[in-house]
Design a protein around this motif. Structure first.
Motif, PDB file in Angstrom:
ATOM      1  N   VAL A   1    -104.120 -99.455  76.831  1.00  0.00           N
ATOM      2  CA  VAL A   1    -105.032 -98.442  77.380  1.00  0.00           C
ATOM      3  C   VAL A   1    -106.245 -98.295  76.468  1.00  0.00           C
ATOM      4  N   ARG A   2    -106.023 -98.282  75.158  1.00  0.00           N
ATOM      5  CA  ARG A   2    -107.126 -98.160  74.202  1.00  0.00           C
ATOM      6  C   ARG A   2    -108.061 -99.369  74.307  1.00  0.00           C
ATOM      7  N   ASP A   3    -107.497-100.568  74.444  1.00  0.00           N
ATOM      8  CA  ASP A   3    -108.320-101.773  74.583  1.00  0.00           C
ATOM      9  C   ASP A   3    -109.154-101.736  75.858  1.00  0.00           C
TER      10      ASP A   3
ATOM     11  N   GLU B   1    -110.216 -99.086  77.397  1.00  0.00           N
ATOM     12  CA  GLU B   1    -111.274 -98.091  77.185  1.00  0.00           C
ATOM     13  C   GLU B   1    -112.389 -98.661  76.306  1.00  0.00           C
ATOM     14  N   GLN B   2    -112.017 -99.399  75.261  1.00  0.00           N
ATOM     15  CA  GLN B   2    -113.026-100.018  74.403  1.00  0.00           C
ATOM     16  C   GLN B   2    -113.856-101.034  75.176  1.00  0.00           C
TER      17      GLN B   2
ATOM     18  N   ALA C   1     -99.995 -97.853  74.952  1.00  0.00           N
ATOM     19  CA  ALA C   1    -101.127 -97.079  74.444  1.00  0.00           C
ATOM     20  C   ALA C   1    -102.199 -98.014  73.877  1.00  0.00           C
ATOM     21  N   GLY C   2    -101.782 -99.091  73.238  1.00  0.00           N
ATOM     22  CA  GLY C   2    -102.737-100.070  72.728  1.00  0.00           C
ATOM     23  C   GLY C   2    -103.508-100.748  73.849  1.00  0.00           C
TER      24      GLY C   2
END
Length: 82
Positions: free
Chosen positions: A39-41, A43-44, A36-37
């Motif tokens: 994926v979040r990175d 997206e950022q 999840a981290g």
């Protein structure tokens, strides 16, 4: 085998199996959290690239408009706020 030894064997086996299950569950939870981290990175980074592209486009438009209509003085003075 005596009754006490059977109880000891059963409880030790249950504890070992419980420990193995708990460790497996914990590793899966950590793996999911780490993914999840990532994926979040990603997206950022995508949002950052979009913002940079918008900024570059605005900068190019500003330069084009300044060629057509030059601005004299500070920013506040040119808007009539100063």
């Amino acid at each position: 085998m005596s009754r006490a030894s059977k109880i000891t064997l059963a409880s030790t086996t249950a504890m070992a199996m419980g420990t193995v299950y708990f460790v497996h569950y914990w590793q899966q939870a950590e793996k999911t959290a780490m993914h999840a981290g990532v994926v979040r990175d990603i997206e950022q980074q995508r949002v950052k690239k979009e913002r940079q592209a918008d900024f570059d486009m605005q900068r190019a438009l500003e330069q084009e408009y300044r060629k057509v209509q030059p601005v004299h003085g500070g920013d506040d003075e040119s808007r009539g706020n100063g």
